[in-house]
Design an enzyme around this catalytic site. Structure first.
Site, PDB file in Angstrom:
ATOM      1  N   ASP A  98       3.167  -4.474   8.036  1.00 54.22           N
ATOM      2  CA  ASP A  98       2.211  -3.885   7.870  1.00 54.22           C
ATOM      3  C   ASP A  98       0.305  -4.871   7.800  1.00 54.22           C
ATOM      4  O   ASP A  98       0.226  -5.619   7.466  1.00 54.22           O
ATOM      5  CB  ASP A  98       1.822  -2.924   6.399  1.00 54.22           C
ATOM      6  CG  ASP A  98       0.770  -2.697   6.087  1.00 54.22           C
ATOM      7  OD1 ASP A  98      -0.894  -2.458   7.123  1.00 54.22           O
ATOM      8  OD2 ASP A  98       0.575  -1.812   5.383  1.00 54.22           O
TER       9      ASP A  98
ATOM     10  N   LYS B  87     -10.759  -0.092  10.249  1.00 52.77           N
ATOM     11  CA  LYS B  87     -10.803  -1.836   9.303  1.00 52.77           C
ATOM     12  C   LYS B  87     -11.551  -2.520  10.377  1.00 52.77           C
ATOM     13  O   LYS B  87     -11.296  -3.897   9.510  1.00 52.77           O
ATOM     14  CB  LYS B  87      -9.926  -1.955   8.933  1.00 52.77           C
ATOM     15  CG  LYS B  87      -8.953  -0.648   7.549  1.00 52.77           C
ATOM     16  CD  LYS B  87      -7.785  -1.470   6.777  1.00 52.77           C
ATOM     17  CE  LYS B  87      -7.458  -0.319   6.160  1.00 52.77           C
ATOM     18  NZ  LYS B  87      -7.695   0.417   5.044  1.00 52.77           N
TER      19      LYS B  87
ATOM     20  N   GLN C   4      -4.299  -5.262   6.827  1.00 51.00           N
ATOM     21  CA  GLN C   4      -5.034  -6.632   6.404  1.00 51.00           C
ATOM     22  C   GLN C   4      -5.799  -8.003   6.975  1.00 51.00           C
ATOM     23  O   GLN C   4      -5.982  -8.403   6.545  1.00 51.00           O
ATOM     24  CB  GLN C   4      -5.104  -6.703   5.053  1.00 51.00           C
ATOM     25  CG  GLN C   4      -5.232  -4.816   4.474  1.00 51.00           C
ATOM     26  CD  GLN C   4      -7.495  -4.763   3.772  1.00 51.00           C
ATOM     27  OE1 GLN C   4      -7.702  -4.990   4.473  1.00 51.00           O
ATOM     28  NE2 GLN C   4      -7.126  -3.476   3.517  1.00 51.00           N
TER      29      GLN C   4
ATOM     30  N   CYS D  19      -4.796   2.704  -3.869  1.00 53.70           N
ATOM     31  CA  CYS D  19      -3.670   2.983  -2.920  1.00 53.70           C
ATOM     32  C   CYS D  19      -2.657   2.120  -3.478  1.00 53.70           C
ATOM     33  O   CYS D  19      -1.571   2.032  -2.296  1.00 53.70           O
ATOM     34  CB  CYS D  19      -3.903   3.103  -1.809  1.00 53.70           C
ATOM     35  SG  CYS D  19      -5.337   4.300  -0.993  1.00 53.70           S
TER      36      CYS D  19
ATOM     37  N   HIS E 172       0.667  -0.992  -0.071  1.00 56.32           N
ATOM     38  CA  HIS E 172       0.109  -0.027  -0.243  1.00 56.32           C
ATOM     39  C   HIS E 172       0.875   0.831   0.024  1.00 56.32           C
ATOM     40  O   HIS E 172       2.219   1.371   0.158  1.00 56.32           O
ATOM     41  CB  HIS E 172      -0.826   0.066   1.801  1.00 56.32           C
ATOM     42  CG  HIS E 172      -2.055   1.038   1.330  1.00 56.32           C
ATOM     43  ND1 HIS E 172      -1.725   2.884   2.011  1.00 56.32           N
ATOM     44  CD2 HIS E 172      -3.214   1.278   1.564  1.00 56.32           C
ATOM     45  CE1 HIS E 172      -2.900   2.992   1.801  1.00 56.32           C
ATOM     46  NE2 HIS E 172      -3.976   1.904   1.136  1.00 56.32           N
TER      47      HIS E 172
HETATM   48  C1  LIG Z   1      -2.699  -3.246   3.370  1.00 58.14           C
HETATM   49  C2  LIG Z   1      -2.680  -1.109   4.029  1.00 58.14           C
HETATM   50  N1  LIG Z   1      -1.750  -0.678   4.399  1.00 58.14           N
HETATM   51  C3  LIG Z   1      -1.970   0.497   5.069  1.00 58.14           C
HETATM   52  C4  LIG Z   1      -3.239   0.838   5.026  1.00 58.14           C
HETATM   53  C5  LIG Z   1      -3.564   2.367   5.024  1.00 58.14           C
HETATM   54  O1  LIG Z   1      -4.187   1.987   6.200  1.00 58.14           O
HETATM   55  P1  LIG Z   1      -5.058   3.766   7.065  1.00 58.14           P
HETATM   56  O2  LIG Z   1      -5.806   4.510   5.509  1.00 58.14           O
HETATM   57  O3  LIG Z   1      -6.318   3.243   8.038  1.00 58.14           O
HETATM   58  O4  LIG Z   1      -3.556   4.740   7.055  1.00 58.14           O
HETATM   59  C6  LIG Z   1      -4.348   0.561   4.375  1.00 58.14           C
HETATM   60  C7  LIG Z   1      -5.774   0.847   4.551  1.00 58.14           C
HETATM   61  O5  LIG Z   1      -6.136   0.748   2.957  1.00 58.14           O
HETATM   62  C8  LIG Z   1      -4.164  -1.369   3.840  1.00 58.14           C
HETATM   63  O6  LIG Z   1      -5.258  -2.087   3.422  1.00 58.14           O
END
Ligand SMILES: Cc1ncc(COP(=O)(O)O)c(C=O)c1O
Lengths: 130, 414
Positions: B204, B230, B207, B371, B128
């Site tokens: 990270d 989430k 998910q 993203c 991401h």
């Molecule tokens: C794999 C992953 N990392 C990071 C994020 C970023 O999350 P946040 O926008 O809550 O910081 C997301 C969310 O879209 C994600 O799917």
């Protein structure tokens, strides 16, 4: 949503009008909508301040491509000064459907490309409403 | 059905989610964008309302009862989260705004301070943006090299060159479950390899933590990031789980109140961890909401969540693969996937498709690059459409999605 307008949009998407390039174009201009990857490129032949011929190429969603196709049909034969007056509402009327803010960007890409081209050709600075 | 079994049915669970029964237009909402954010159960909303109605005061400051109680509520969620994520201690839990802020904290407080000039950070092609851009932001400040582990054609990490990537790496930053491919990466094994080469590891887990049992201890990584929104919690709070001795050795991320022990006009001493990393008034109401979300998830059990999503994903893979001109992105095996399916339908642009599903069937799916632009570039795509599932989704909703996609083929004359 009126389905006749949608049918019309889909028809322009599936069978784009004025698709292609102009070898002797006076204006060549291209822009994209990075968020969705829509791309529109226009080629315009100008004579006596009038859009004599126009072509577009591109890829992307139905709204962005149909909007470009319809716009090329409408500006052929128009004076550049008239093209400068085309605004967001004109495009919305042309498409005839309701658009969410995200889709509005798709719909307006072709106008942005067209006006950027025309203003650059006229040596003027484009002020985008937004 | 026993009370226990009944509470673990998506039909029963749905009743806890006001938004799922609120009508917008004539059709019920089919919410399949859970990877972006989950819906919130009544229990979470009520906990937050109760907090603000009965307990609100600033934390760690007041000597009066209310402030002490608010502080106790706030800190009790830290202990709850520590247990939930299987950290060694509550001191390893730092509250942030979200995953993104947690990763940025590590970038500025750990990577910038601890990695030597010219060092190397390794991530993957399936990250991401929030696990790419922070590293790019700091790389220039210390001439850090950035490298990305590639993916294979079937949507897995290509680990054939893993030693070459890790042997001189200072940090491995890797996504646990991909928000586009759905791939669940072998983070425990990769952490072990990275550690053998002396690299620190950030996972990270945005998910994974909401959808399957995740143990910080067992993975063995140094940093783990996730977002409360989430996982049934409110927007505005996330967590960085970090090994205590690293937190001890790192400089603060932001300066201000709360994170200090002593301030003079020329210098300051830092508070203990984890408060050293929580500058300013925290989002206490949101933290309380996160606590209610964790309790909710504990009650249904992450094993059940995982099993339920496997069933839904299996159904989705099955039904979608029967639709003509539909191409599914990511691994074939359900066991290697989290609860989401990204796909391309004929030559229909994902934005047109998502728009159509929304307007015609009230089905909410995500369209775009999610993203993850480098990943889409690698796949040769500008956008995909994604359906992602959670505890309240049902098989019927997957059938509705499949039917909607078949109708879309006709509608777009694809
Ligand atoms: C794999 C992953 N990392 C990071 C994020 C970023 O999350 P946040 O926008 O809550 O910081 C997301 C969310 O879209 C994600 O799917």
């Amino acid at each position: 949503m009126a389905s006749q307008e949608l049918e019309n949009i889909l028809d322009h998407y599936r069978n784009p009008r004025n698709y292609g390039e102009l070898a002797d174009a006076d204006i060549r201009v291209k822009d994209s909508n990075p968020l969705c990857g829509d791309v529109v490129e226009m080629h315009i032949k100008v004579r006596d301040g009038v859009v004599e011929d126009i072509r577009f190429k591109g890829k992307g969603c139905a709204i962005s491509q149909a909007s470009a196709s319809m716009l090329t049909e409408r500006v052929r034969g128009k004076r550049l000064e008239e093209v400068k007056d085309i605004d967001r509402q004109y495009i919305l009327n042309m498409l005839g459907i309701e658009l969410s803010p995200v889709r509005l960007k798709c719909a307006l890409l072709s106008l942005k490309v067209l006006k950027t081209g025309v203003y650059t050709y006229l040596g003027e600075k484009l002020k985008l409403e937004d | 059905m026993s009370q226990e079994a009944a509470s673990k049915s998506p039909y029963r669970i749905r009743e806890d989610f006001p938004i799922l029964s609120a009508r917008r237009g004539s059709k019920p909402l089919v919410y399949l964008d859970n990877a972006a954010t989950s819906q919130k159960p009544r229990q979470v909303l009520q906990a937050m309302e109760k907090y603000y109605a009965e307990l609100n005061a600033n934390v760690h400051r007041g000597v009066y009862d209310l402030s002490i109680e608010a502080t106790e509520r706030y800190e009790s969620v830290r202990r709850l989260v520590a247990g939930f994520i299987d950290a060694h201690s509550w001191r390893e839990v730092v509250f942030t705004r979200n995953t993104t802020e947690a990763i940025n904290l590590v970038a500025y407080s750990y990577a910038l301070g601890k990695i030597k000039r010219g060092g190397k950070i390794v991530f993957t092609e399936m990250e991401h943006h929030s696990n790419i851009v922070p590293w790019q932001l700091i790389s220039g400040l210390k001439d850090l090299k950035l490298e990305a582990i590639p993916i294979t054609a079937d949507g897995y990490l290509d680990l054939s060159q893993i030693d070459r990537f890790l042997k001189d790496a200072d940090l491995l930053a890797i996504v646990h479950a991909s928000n586009v491919l759905g791939t669940i990466n072998p983070v425990k094994k990769l952490t072990k390899t990275a550690k053998e080469y002396g690299a620190a590891v950030l996972v990270d887990a945005a998910q994974s933590v909401p959808h399957m049992p995740v143990s910080f201890k067992e993975i063995g990584c140094d940093f783990l990031a996730f977002s409360g929104h989430k996982m049934l919690g409110p927007m505005g709070v996330g967590c960085l789980i970090a090994r205590e001795e690293l937190l001890e050795s790192m400089d603060p991320f932001m300066g201000g109140g709360e994170m200090i022990r002593e301030v003079t006009l020329s210098s300051s001493k830092w508070n203990e961890v984890p408060w050293k990393f929580e500058a300013g008034t925290p989002s206490v109401g949101d933290v309380v909401g996160l606590g209610a979300a964790v309790e909710y998830l504990k009650r249904i059990g992450l094993d059940w969540v995982r099993r339920h999503e496997e069933e839904l994903t299996e159904t989705a893979l099955q039904e979608l693969s029967e639709i003509p001109h539909l191409r599914i992105i990511g691994p074939e095996s359900v066991k290697d996937r989290c609860g989401l399916v990204s796909f391309i339908l004929a030559d229909i642009h994902p934005h047109d498709l998502a728009d159509y599903l929304d307007k015609t069937f009230n089905i909410a799916v995500r369209a775009g690059h999610h993203c993850a632009m480098p990943l889409h570039a690698k796949l040769g795509l500008t956008a995909t459409t994604r359906a992602s599932f959670y505890i309240y989704n049902t098989r019927e909703e997957i059938h509705m999605l499949a039917e909607g996609l078949r109708q879309a083929l006709k509608y777009f004359k694809a």
